[in-house]
Design an enzyme around this catalytic site. Structure first.
Site, short mmCIF file in Angstrom:
data_model
loop_
_atom_site.label_atom_id
_atom_site.label_comp_id
_atom_site.label_asym_id
_atom_site.label_seq_id
_atom_site.Cartn_x
_atom_site.Cartn_y
_atom_site.Cartn_z
N GLN A 103 0.84 -1.20 0.00
CA GLN A 103 0.00 0.00 0.00
C GLN A 103 0.88 1.25 0.00
OE1 GLN A 103 -3.46 -0.56 2.95
NE2 GLN A 103 -1.97 -2.06 3.61
N ASN A 104 2.20 1.04 0.09
CA ASN A 104 3.10 2.17 0.25
C ASN A 104 3.52 2.75 -1.10
OD1 ASN A 104 2.90 1.61 2.91
ND2 ASN A 104 4.84 0.51 3.05
N ILE A 105 3.84 4.04 -1.04
CA ILE A 105 4.22 4.74 -2.27
C ILE A 105 5.71 5.11 -2.22
CG2 ILE A 105 1.94 5.64 -2.86
CD1 ILE A 105 4.19 7.90 -0.96
N ASP A 106 6.43 4.54 -1.23
CA ASP A 106 7.80 5.01 -0.97
C ASP A 106 8.89 4.27 -1.73
OD1 ASP A 106 8.05 2.54 0.43
OD2 ASP A 106 7.50 3.48 2.33
N HIS A 125 -1.37 1.68 -4.24
CA HIS A 125 -1.69 3.10 -4.12
C HIS A 125 -0.74 3.99 -4.93
CE1 HIS A 125 -3.88 1.90 -0.17
NE2 HIS A 125 -4.60 1.67 -1.23
N GLY A 194 2.77 -4.55 8.94
CA GLY A 194 2.67 -3.11 9.11
C GLY A 194 1.44 -2.46 8.51
N SER A 195 0.31 -3.15 8.63
CA SER A 195 -0.94 -2.54 8.14
C SER A 195 -2.03 -2.65 9.18
CB SER A 195 -1.40 -3.23 6.84
OG SER A 195 -2.62 -2.66 6.41
N SER A 196 -2.78 -1.56 9.34
CA SER A 196 -3.93 -1.59 10.25
C SER A 196 -5.09 -2.35 9.61
CB SER A 196 -4.38 -0.16 10.56
OG SER A 196 -4.79 0.48 9.35
N ALA A 238 8.56 -4.66 12.88
CA ALA A 238 8.80 -5.51 11.71
C ALA A 238 10.28 -5.79 11.49
CB ALA A 238 8.19 -4.84 10.48
#
Ligand code: NAD
Length: 251
Positions: A103-106, A125, A194-196, A238
């Protein structure tokens, strides 16, 4: 303190798996210095994501998004992958990880080497490096537009320019969600890290993988709304958990 019994249970699942899919969220990058949305403190207390990362607000007044962007750009630009990103890339090299859905854009998975040994990467994302005009869809690189001396950049067609990241209320990039869901149907193990698991439709992944027979390992600092799906829930950071898992797997 990480539960050692659960650590060994998770390591055994990984040892017995040959088609692991990793599903990551913002929490995997906090140890690289990029704040997630839910943990207290940091960037998102100054920039409420429901306003600054909303597509509707962007269309009304892009200067809000671009104000936040100036700080996000610095954070993402300076960040290096941490032990969790690196371990996932190592598990790919060992032939275990076949796909990373993030889900990360980094881009930290790619910086750590994910994808080098054939794993498919799905950036649900979008990503920060590319931009486009929301009116005519023309694409740009950052060095082609002026973001420094203006409230927000505009295309020659008068449309607003925005990085190709998915804001709240915006559709996911075409085909990416379908590809990611398909990966989950082929997984023998899904590692959720690392995701809610609060953001839809990204959070469909664990239940799809479970439905198709995958073992589920959750790695998170706090409980999630889908913990009952997990075969093993490892509570903690993590980076530390992946470091310990790799030690057990390689021993
Ligand atoms: P989230 O912020 O909703 O949840 C992050 C979860 O990770 C929390 O439950 C938190 O307890 C946990 N966590 C934090 N640090 C951790 C660590 N070191 N180890 C283990 N767990 C840790 O994140 P989300 O579920 O990805 O959803 C939020 C949205 O935020 C996503 O859509 C994503 O696009 C976006 N986002 C991305 C970045 C990034 O690219 N790095 C940063 C912020 C937000």
């Amino acid at each position: 303190m990480i539960d050692q019994e659960k650590l060994f249970d998770a390591a055994l699942i990984i040892k017995n798996s040959n088609h692991i899919v990793v599903f990551s969220g913002a929490g995997i990058s906090t140890e690289s210095g990029i704040d997630d949305f839910r943990s207290p403190g940091g960037l998102w207390e100054r920039y409420d994501p429901s306003v600054y990362a909303s597509y509707q607000y962007f269309l009304e007044d892009p200067s809000l998004f671009w104000k936040m962007h100036k700080e996000v750009e610095d954070l993402v630009g300076m960040a290096d992958p941490n032990q969790a990103h690196i371990a996932i890339a190592q598990l790919e090299k060992m032939g275990k990880v076949k796909a990373v859905i993030t889900q990360n854009i980094d881009m930290l998975h790619q910086k750590a080497g994910s994808g080098k040994y054939g794993a498919n990467i799905y950036q649900l994302h979008g990503e920060y490096g590319k931009l486009h005009c929301v009116k005519c869809n023309k694409e740009f690189n950052f060095d082609e537009i002026n973001t420094k001396d203006v409230d927000y950049p505009k295309c020659e067609c008068s449309g607003y320019i925005k990085p190709k990241v998915v804001l709240f209320g915006e559709s996911l990039p075409h085909g990416v969600l379908e590809g990611a869901m398909n990966e989950c149907t082929n997984a023998d193990c899904l590692i959720v890290v690392g995701s809610s698991l609060l953001v839809s439709p990204a959070n469909f992944m664990p239940s799809i993988a479970k439905q198709y027979g995958a073992k589920l390992i959750f790695i998170n600092r706090e409980n999630t709304i889908m913990d009952d799906l997990a075969d093993v829930f490892l509570k903690g950071s993590a980076g530390e958990i992946f470091t310990q898992l790799l030690k057990i797997i390689n021993s």
